[in-house]
Design an enzyme around this catalytic site. Structure first.
Site, short mmCIF file in Angstrom:
data_model
loop_
_atom_site.label_atom_id
_atom_site.label_comp_id
_atom_site.label_asym_id
_atom_site.label_seq_id
_atom_site.Cartn_x
_atom_site.Cartn_y
_atom_site.Cartn_z
N ASP A 99 0.81 -1.22 0.00
CA ASP A 99 0.00 0.00 0.00
C ASP A 99 0.85 1.27 0.00
O ASP A 99 2.06 1.23 0.23
CB ASP A 99 -0.96 0.00 1.20
CG ASP A 99 -0.31 -0.49 2.50
OD1 ASP A 99 0.93 -0.39 2.61
OD2 ASP A 99 -1.03 -0.98 3.38
N ASN A 111 -7.34 -3.24 14.16
CA ASN A 111 -8.76 -3.50 13.84
C ASN A 111 -8.90 -4.68 12.89
O ASN A 111 -9.97 -4.89 12.32
CB ASN A 111 -9.40 -2.24 13.24
CG ASN A 111 -8.75 -1.85 11.91
OD1 ASN A 111 -7.79 -2.48 11.47
ND2 ASN A 111 -9.28 -0.81 11.28
N HIS A 131 -7.16 -5.16 10.06
CA HIS A 131 -6.87 -4.94 8.64
C HIS A 131 -5.55 -5.60 8.24
O HIS A 131 -4.66 -5.80 9.06
CB HIS A 131 -6.91 -3.45 8.26
CG HIS A 131 -5.78 -2.61 8.73
ND1 HIS A 131 -5.93 -1.29 9.09
CD2 HIS A 131 -4.45 -2.85 8.88
CE1 HIS A 131 -4.76 -0.78 9.43
NE2 HIS A 131 -3.85 -1.70 9.31
N GLU A 177 -9.63 -2.09 5.39
CA GLU A 177 -10.33 -1.80 6.64
C GLU A 177 -11.65 -2.59 6.71
O GLU A 177 -12.28 -2.84 5.69
CB GLU A 177 -10.67 -0.31 6.71
CG GLU A 177 -9.47 0.63 6.56
CD GLU A 177 -8.68 0.81 7.84
OE1 GLU A 177 -8.49 -0.17 8.58
OE2 GLU A 177 -8.25 1.95 8.10
C1 GLP Z 1 -0.58 -0.40 8.64
C2 GLP Z 1 -0.20 -0.89 7.22
C3 GLP Z 1 -0.05 -2.36 7.23
C4 GLP Z 1 0.65 -2.73 8.54
C5 GLP Z 1 -0.35 -2.61 9.65
C6 GLP Z 1 0.22 -2.81 11.05
O1 GLP Z 1 -1.50 0.59 8.66
N1 GLP Z 1 -1.04 -0.50 6.16
O2 GLP Z 1 0.67 -2.78 6.10
O3 GLP Z 1 1.12 -4.04 8.48
O4 GLP Z 1 -1.05 -1.40 9.52
O5 GLP Z 1 0.98 -1.71 11.43
P1 GLP Z 1 1.96 -1.72 12.70
O6 GLP Z 1 3.01 -2.72 12.38
O7 GLP Z 1 2.49 -0.32 12.79
O8 GLP Z 1 1.16 -2.11 13.86
#
Ligand code: GLP
Length: 259
Positions: free
Chosen positions: A80, A149, A151, A156
């Site tokens: 992304d 959440n 995702h 989402e």
């Molecule tokens: C983010 C990204 C994901 C990531 C996830 C967890 O928003 N879009 O690719 O793996 O959420 O993030 P974090 O590792 O900071 O908890």
């Protein structure tokens, strides 16, 4: 397993985040060092910082022949990118990848692909990006983090297993969580992103889900216990034949039965 209990995802439980990072880095490296490596699918976020640091550390110890192989054959596609942030914006995922992998590994910047967050038409860019991945032979090994959440990528909830690469509006909880990478200001986190959908993620031949820290205990518990549903986008991974969840003890602290 009774008819009502959810299918189990393969789980690798390690002591702490460091052990998880080393384990995942080894998997990434051995994939990238295969004679003809297929594309890597990469993620960003705080979870991946120690993973990429461990990967860089391991890669620095490779003999020259293998380092050359890594540089010559590297091709990765990120999940992304934020809409509105270009490669040179310090908070873009492109800049994150450049600082964490491209530069320290001496890779060709063009070999680390991400959606272009600056295009005037994000919907067209999403279609172009998905087509580019298909033309490159698809993703061989997909790395995933897990949002609080549920995702994956920026899919989402609610989100179906058939969702494709597209622009998405980020929910407030995600923007609050990701504010840490924007000097702590949720309002600075873009409202929109382009993300691979569950359809492209599930098309990967193999998937590694990395989950560390107590803040993920609740969502990991739900992922391991609940049947697939749009309310927990990561739960669609249960239908994939080759998923490994790699977690540390803190992330599994709500799952005494599993640990
Ligand atoms: C983010 C990204 C994901 C990531 C996830 C967890 O928003 N879009 O690719 O793996 O959420 O993030 P974090 O590792 O900071 O908890």
């Amino acid at each position: 397993m009774s008819a009502d209990s959810p299918p189990r995802l393969a789980l690798t439980l390690l002591d702490d985040g460091k052990a998880v990072a080393r384990h995942v880095a080894r998997e990434l490296l051995s994939h990238a060092l295969a004679p003809k490596p297929s594309c890597l699918g990469l993620a960003t976020g705080a979870t991946m910082l120690p993973v990429y640091a461990a990967l860089v550390e391991a890669a620095r110890q490779l003999p020259e022949g293998q380092s050359r192989h890594l540089r010559r054959h590297w091709l990765s596609y990120n999940l992304d990118e934020y809409v509105g942030l270009g490669r040179t914006h310090p908070y873009s995922f492109a800049a994150y990848m450049h600082a964490r992998l491209t530069e320290p590994l001496g890779l060709d910047p063009a070999a680390l692909r991400l959606p272009d967050g600056l295009v005037p038409d994000p919907l067209a860019e999403a279609g172009r990006y998905a087509a580019e991945i298909r033309a490159a032979g698809g993703i061989g090994l997909q790395l995933l983090g897990l949002g609080v959440n549920g995702h994956v990528g920026f899919n989402e909830p609610p989100c179906d297993a058939t969702s494709i690469c597209r622009p998405v509006r980020l929910c407030a909880a995600t923007r609050r969580h990701n504010a840490a990478a924007f000097a702590g200001d949720p309002a600075a986190v873009p409202e929109w992103a382009i993300t691979l959908g569950l359809a492209e993620i599930l098309a990967a031949r193999r998937i590694l889900v990395v989950v560390t820290g107590a803040a993920k205990a609740d969502v990991l518990g739900r992922l391991l216990r609940r049947r697939p549903s749009p309310e927990l986008p990561a739960s669609w991974l249960q239908g994939h034949p080759a998923v490994e969840v790699v977690a540390d003890r803190a992330a599994l602290s709500r799952e005494a039965g599993v640990a």
